[in-house]
Design a protein around this motif. Structure first.
Motif, PDB file in Angstrom:
ATOM      1  N   ARG A 199     -29.621 -34.457  14.165  1.00 24.14           N
ATOM      2  CA  ARG A 199     -29.915 -35.889  14.085  1.00 24.14           C
ATOM      3  C   ARG A 199     -30.115 -36.378  12.638  1.00 24.14           C
ATOM      4  NH1 ARG A 199     -33.964 -37.976  18.646  1.00 24.14           N
ATOM      5  NH2 ARG A 199     -32.617 -39.798  18.402  1.00 24.14           N
ATOM      6  N   ASP A 203     -28.732 -38.684  11.105  1.00 28.72           N
ATOM      7  CA  ASP A 203     -28.726 -40.144  11.042  1.00 28.72           C
ATOM      8  C   ASP A 203     -30.126 -40.712  11.194  1.00 28.72           C
ATOM      9  OD1 ASP A 203     -28.534 -39.050  13.715  1.00 28.72           O
ATOM     10  OD2 ASP A 203     -28.246 -41.098  14.459  1.00 28.72           O
ATOM     11  N   GLN A 204     -30.977 -40.021  11.968  1.00 35.82           N
ATOM     12  CA  GLN A 204     -32.350 -40.480  12.141  1.00 35.82           C
ATOM     13  C   GLN A 204     -33.184 -40.232  10.887  1.00 35.82           C
ATOM     14  OE1 GLN A 204     -33.421 -42.241  14.956  1.00 35.82           O
ATOM     15  NE2 GLN A 204     -31.186 -42.210  15.136  1.00 35.82           N
ATOM     16  N   VAL A 212     -38.795 -37.400  13.797  1.00 33.03           N
ATOM     17  CA  VAL A 212     -37.518 -37.203  14.485  1.00 33.03           C
ATOM     18  C   VAL A 212     -37.703 -36.200  15.618  1.00 33.03           C
ATOM     19  CG1 VAL A 212     -35.121 -36.423  14.219  1.00 33.03           C
ATOM     20  CG2 VAL A 212     -36.220 -37.767  12.398  1.00 33.03           C
ATOM     21  N   SER A 243     -37.272 -36.800  19.712  1.00 30.68           N
ATOM     22  CA  SER A 243     -36.364 -35.916  20.452  1.00 30.68           C
ATOM     23  C   SER A 243     -37.084 -35.283  21.640  1.00 30.68           C
ATOM     24  CB  SER A 243     -35.814 -34.830  19.519  1.00 30.68           C
ATOM     25  OG  SER A 243     -35.171 -35.398  18.404  1.00 30.68           O
ATOM     26  N   HIS A 256     -24.762 -32.648  14.228  1.00 27.87           N
ATOM     27  CA  HIS A 256     -23.756 -33.165  13.289  1.00 27.87           C
ATOM     28  C   HIS A 256     -23.224 -31.988  12.475  1.00 27.87           C
ATOM     29  CE1 HIS A 256     -21.941 -36.162  10.516  1.00 27.87           C
ATOM     30  NE2 HIS A 256     -22.203 -35.236   9.591  1.00 27.87           N
ATOM     31  N   TRP A 293     -26.477 -35.111  19.387  1.00 25.10           N
ATOM     32  CA  TRP A 293     -27.485 -35.077  18.338  1.00 25.10           C
ATOM     33  C   TRP A 293     -27.095 -34.163  17.170  1.00 25.10           C
ATOM     34  CZ3 TRP A 293     -32.631 -34.615  21.611  1.00 25.10           C
ATOM     35  CH2 TRP A 293     -32.970 -35.889  22.098  1.00 25.10           C
TER      36      TRP A 293
END
Length: 362
Positions: free
Chosen positions: A90, A92-93, A265, A269, A359, A357
């Motif tokens: 994640r 991006d979070q 984060v 989650s 990447h 989630w």
């Protein structure tokens, strides 16, 4: 999107030395051969993106960060999967939280795609530093950070800023196996106040927690728990982790976000995963009396904390000046163990990723 020019280190660690480090990396002790950097100025915006040899940063003694603590950071990990590929969880979070922290500290916002690309470019350059977990929990810890580098003593937002990402191989947080920790309840200190920087990930928040952490260690505890700054009644978070309470009906409660709690984060989650697995999840205010009474009556069956470094940490007891509260017999509970296993299996690619989630970095 920024393109990161690569300047290879002329003195990388020898393969044998790197292998010795990866065999027992500890946490935050060793660093990879490169780092990613980007410069921002009021005149030119973001520029000079590069991956270059790891080394000291040159700062003027009047650099604003040294005087006014205008800086922020993130914590995340790169995980090697069984096929050799390397993934982030994640990111991006983390990028979005980095932007929120920047707004609060009056720093420029780095576009999310550039944040993620900086991480990818560094990991690609130092991919051999990503440990093979071999069924364990070894990873490459990533530390993006940003600070006011302008040489100027005036009290205003800096006109020159440096963004950097460094990486450090990390072994299992619990080298000898997961064990419940003891928590010291701070009665003399607060971590953050309404209107302050509690929701931002900035160094000042952590510096403010060091004195109570010393106090916790002096009382035989591993971590410190902070209450709210107004009523000194409501549970907020630990020095660097969010808290959860598992009740006797299987529901899970965590303190609601009030602007004084860091929006983790991992926290978000876990809430999503718990809900999907059939647990009722509730974000609300929890008083210290509810913790004491709930543990004594059996209403609270488990307490655990979460964060990037430790993932999920069981809490065995709460220690105060006049009393001690034991939760669940001081043992790791089944919900805590299941949450921890599920999250790790997802991060290391041992189970499917239905939410997208993960990447891929390399």
């Amino acid at each position: 999107m920024l393109e990161f020019a690569l300047t290879q280190s002329t003195a990388p660690r020898p393969a044998a030395e790197r292998a010795d480090i990866l065999a027992a990396p500890g946490f935050g002790r060793f660093f990879t051969d490169h780092m990613a950097t980007v410069t921002w100025t009021r005149e030119h915006g973001w520029h000079d993106a590069m991956v270059r040899p790891y080394g000291p940063l040159q700062l003027d003694p009047s650099a604003a960060v040294l005087h006014y603590a205008q800086e922020i950071f993130e914590g995340m990990k790169a995980y090697r999967h069984a096929d050799g590929s390397v993934w982030a969880f994640r990111p991006d979070q983390n990028a979005a939280r980095f932007q929120r922290s920047a707004r609060r500290l009056a720093l420029p916002e780095l576009p999310a795609e550039d944040f993620v690309e900086a991480v990818r470019a560094l990991v690609a350059a130092d991919v051999e530093w990503v440990p093979d977990p071999a069924g364990g929990e070894a990873s490459l810890y990533l530390r993006p950070f940003m600070f006011a580098s302008e040489a100027f003593l005036g009290v205003r937002p800096a006109a020159a800023v440096t963004f950097c990402v460094i990486a450090s191989p990390a072994g299992p947080y619990f080298a000898g196996g997961v064990k419940p920790v003891s928590i010291w309840l701070s009665s003399d200190y607060t971590r953050a106040a309404p209107g302050g920087t509690g929701a931002a990930k900035c160094g000042g928040n952590y510096a403010a927690g060091l004195a109570p952490q010393v106090e916790a260690v002096e009382h035989g505890c591993d971590q410190v728990c902070f209450l709210d700054a107004v009523e000194h009644r409501w549970i907020e978070e630990l020095g660097g982790m969010n808290l959860y309470f598992v009740l006797d009906d299987g529901s899970v409660v965590t303190p609601e976000l009030t602007g004084t709690i860091l929006e983790g984060v991992t926290r978000d989650s876990i809430l999503t995963m718990l809900d999907a697995s059939g647990h009722k999840v509730d974000e609300r205010r929890i008083s210290i009396d509810e913790w004491r009474d709930g543990a004594s009556s059996g209403r609270i069956r488990e307490v655990f904390a979460c964060g990037t470094a430790a993932v999920v940490t069981p809490v065995g007891r709460l220690v105060e000046h006049e009393q001690e509260t034991v939760v669940g017999g001081g043992e790791t509970g089944p919900v805590t163990a299941a949450v921890r296993a599920s999250l790790l299996d997802l991060q290391y690619g041992r189970t499917p990723d239905p939410r997208g989630w993960l990447h891929r970095l390399v």
